[in-house]
Write a protein that holds these residues in place. Structure first.
Motif, short mmCIF file in Angstrom:
data_model
loop_
_atom_site.label_atom_id
_atom_site.label_comp_id
_atom_site.label_asym_id
_atom_site.label_seq_id
_atom_site.Cartn_x
_atom_site.Cartn_y
_atom_site.Cartn_z
N ILE A 86 -3.54 55.43 6.01
CA ILE A 86 -4.41 56.54 5.67
C ILE A 86 -5.28 56.11 4.49
CG2 ILE A 86 -4.55 58.93 4.85
CD1 ILE A 86 -1.86 59.45 6.18
N GLU A 87 -6.57 56.00 4.74
CA GLU A 87 -7.48 55.56 3.68
C GLU A 87 -7.43 56.53 2.50
OE1 GLU A 87 -9.20 52.78 3.44
OE2 GLU A 87 -8.35 52.09 5.35
N PRO A 95 -7.18 59.31 9.78
CA PRO A 95 -7.77 57.99 10.02
C PRO A 95 -8.96 58.07 10.98
CG PRO A 95 -5.39 57.85 10.06
CD PRO A 95 -5.72 59.30 9.99
N LYS A 96 -10.00 57.33 10.67
CA LYS A 96 -11.25 57.41 11.40
C LYS A 96 -11.07 57.14 12.90
CE LYS A 96 -15.94 55.48 11.54
NZ LYS A 96 -16.87 54.49 10.95
N LEU A 113 -8.45 57.43 14.75
CA LEU A 113 -7.68 58.50 15.40
C LEU A 113 -8.57 59.73 15.57
CD1 LEU A 113 -4.89 59.08 16.51
CD2 LEU A 113 -4.21 59.88 14.26
N ALA A 114 -9.38 60.05 14.58
CA ALA A 114 -10.31 61.18 14.68
C ALA A 114 -11.28 60.96 15.83
CB ALA A 114 -11.06 61.36 13.37
N GLU A 115 -11.71 59.72 16.01
CA GLU A 115 -12.62 59.39 17.11
C GLU A 115 -11.97 59.63 18.47
OE1 GLU A 115 -13.68 55.36 16.30
OE2 GLU A 115 -15.21 55.88 14.80
N GLN A 116 -10.67 59.35 18.56
CA GLN A 116 -9.98 59.58 19.83
C GLN A 116 -9.91 61.07 20.14
OE1 GLN A 116 -6.19 57.62 20.25
NE2 GLN A 116 -7.15 55.62 20.47
N TYR A 117 -9.61 61.89 19.13
CA TYR A 117 -9.57 63.33 19.37
C TYR A 117 -10.94 63.87 19.79
CZ TYR A 117 -4.81 64.16 17.67
OH TYR A 117 -3.45 64.19 17.53
#
Length: 488
Positions: A446-447, A285-286, A288-292
């Motif tokens: 999840i897209e 998910p976008k 969540l990826a941004e948080q990492y």
């Protein structure tokens, strides 16, 4: 009724399973390890039981929503005794100590007694703690009152004010050196000050006790609830891959090579590991990826030791926190060492003996280095030996009566967590809750995959058991909505 496969039997997985079964779904959990619980675990060494999770459990106040959730999950109930310590986190410096007292009235009085020069900051902090308690339904003298609409509005400035500070920035507002050090001695100073206030509000709101038997016993009760509802649990056989065709998961491939069909798949693993192993990384998910990728969303881990004491009583109670001397900071990767004792759990140590555990928190880069070091077994063991030696030296400097009477029975690092629960940097919680960030739970959607959802503590900083459980519940609600759409 849907056929749901859950990847992982930690708190998120067991919660999702219990809630899905209560909605009438068929559920099977696949867990790679020989026991369920994930981070909610412990183990036995030389006649001692090492508890590896619960310092306090949010949700032991019976009027709170979390308590009702834990009861439904079988984790708590009328037959589960709760231990409420008198204080939490006692910090010692130069022979002086300060503790987080379980009574907010006492905490306020103690702070004012040692630091009258900080009266304004102390009163502001206590007011913010009370605001958080009321928002969570544990306000008032008996910790059972919830805010009304007006109080919600009045509380907002407090939460916004402290949410902007890091713990380090907040501690600098205090003049008293003991209070200043205490405020950031048990959490990383990069954490939001609001996260610290939530800890204070939880403990002084009778909502941070320890259930009897601690981590392993709680996990066992949750497994029993799951299986009593008809859930199936497979241990020592995890999911190696989620098979996807035409934008939907069709089945999972297990570690033993077999393939199992599913209508829905719930993934409870660390997303940094799941996306790239179980699923293609492009599915993460976008948000969540941004948080990492966000430099402010730091992950943290811990180096720990379990030490046996040849005696019936230790010279401290609860948790003690000591400064780490300069010569040991590199090996412990921390400025503070926390020491816990387990006198409230008589079965954790042989008769006439005591057990204590040390914790030294480390941030992401140090955790990664320890995980990488594990590839060189000799170097890794040497590093652990130095860590144990440093811990023993610090303990005996503060508690000289223990010298020659303590023995390390086990030690573990972020590399241990990385191997056992598959956390990328060996973190047992998720991201540090940074200043300026609101504690908002990310969706498990999840897209491009309507029948796969995630349910992990990584969806909301700083993670932990209640957040993992909340993610499991949210995943089941998401499946329910999709099932309802199908039936229309």
């Amino acid at each position: 009724m849907a056929n749901i496969i859950i990847v992982g039997a930690g708190v998120a997985g067991l919660t999702a399973g219990i809630y899905a079964l209560s909605e009438g779904h068929k559920v099977t959990i696949y867990e790679r390890h020989f026991k369920a619980g994930g981070n909610l675990t412990g183990w036995d060494r030389r006649g001692y039981h090492i508890d590896n999770c619960i310092h306090w459990l949010t949700g032991t106040n019976s009027v709170t929503a979390f308590h009702k959730m834990w009861v439904k999950l079988g984790a708590l109930g009328d037959d589960v005794e709760i231990y409420q310590p008198q204080s939490l986190y006692t910090y010692e410096k130069d022979g002086k100590t300060f503790s987080l007292d379980k009574s907010l009235v006492e905490l306020k009085a103690n702070m004012l007694a040692i630091a009258p020069e900080d009266k304004k900051e102390i009163l502001g902090l206590i007011h913010a703690i009370r605001s958080v308690q009321r928002l969570n339904g544990m306000g008032g003298k008996d910790c059972e009152r919830k805010s009304n609409a007006w109080e919600y509005l009045v509380s907002a400035p407090d939460l916004l004010k402290y949410g902007k500070y890091t713990i380090k920035a907040l501690s600098k507002r205090f003049k008293n050196p003991l209070l200043r050090s205490f405020l950031h001695s048990f959490m990383s100073e990069q954490f939001s000050a609001l996260a610290m206030i939530m800890v204070f509000a939880t403990f002084t709101g009778k909502n941070g006790g320890i259930p009897h038997g601690s981590s392993c016993a709680m996990a066992e009760r949750m497994v029993a609830r799951y299986e009593s509802l008809g859930g199936v649990l497979h241990l020592k056989n995890g999911v190696a891959k989620v098979n996807v065709q035409n934008g939907a998961a069709t089945s999972v491939l297990l570690d033993d090579g077999s393939e199992v069909q599913a209508d829905y798949v719930v993934i409870t693993a660390d997303p940094a590991v799941a996306f790239g192993n179980l699923l293609d990384r492009s599915y993460m998910p976008k948000k969540l990826a941004e948080q990492y990728a966000d430099a402010n969303m730091i992950r943290f881990a811990c180096q720990q030791c379990a030490l046996a004491f040849d005696g019936e009583t230790l010279p401290f109670a609860g948790e003690m926190i000591y400064d780490v001397p300069e010569q040991y900071r590199e090996i412990l990767c921390s400025d503070y060492l926390m020491l816990r004792e387990f006198s409230h759990e008589k079965s954790f140590a042989p008769e006439g003996k005591c057990l204590m555990q040390s914790m030294a928190y480390c941030l992401e880069d140090d955790a990664k280095a320890l995980v990488a070091l594990y590839r060189d077994k000799d170097a890794y063991e040497q590093r652990k030996a130095k860590m144990v030696e440093a811990v023993e030296q610090i303990i005996c400097a503060h508690l000289p009566e223990l010298k020659g009477k303590i023995t390390c029975i086990d030690s573990w690092t972020p590399a241990t967590y990385e191997r056992f629960v598959g956390s990328q940097v060996g973190s047992f919680m998720s991201f540090i809750m940074p200043a300026g960030a609101a504690p908002v739970q990310l969706s498990g959607k999840i897209e491009g995959l309507d029948n796969v959802v995630i349910a992990t503590q990584w969806q909301m900083a700083p993670g932990g058991l209640p957040i993992a459980a909340m993610a499991g519940i949210a995943a089941v609600k998401l499946i329910g909505k999709r099932e309802n759409k199908k039936s229309k």
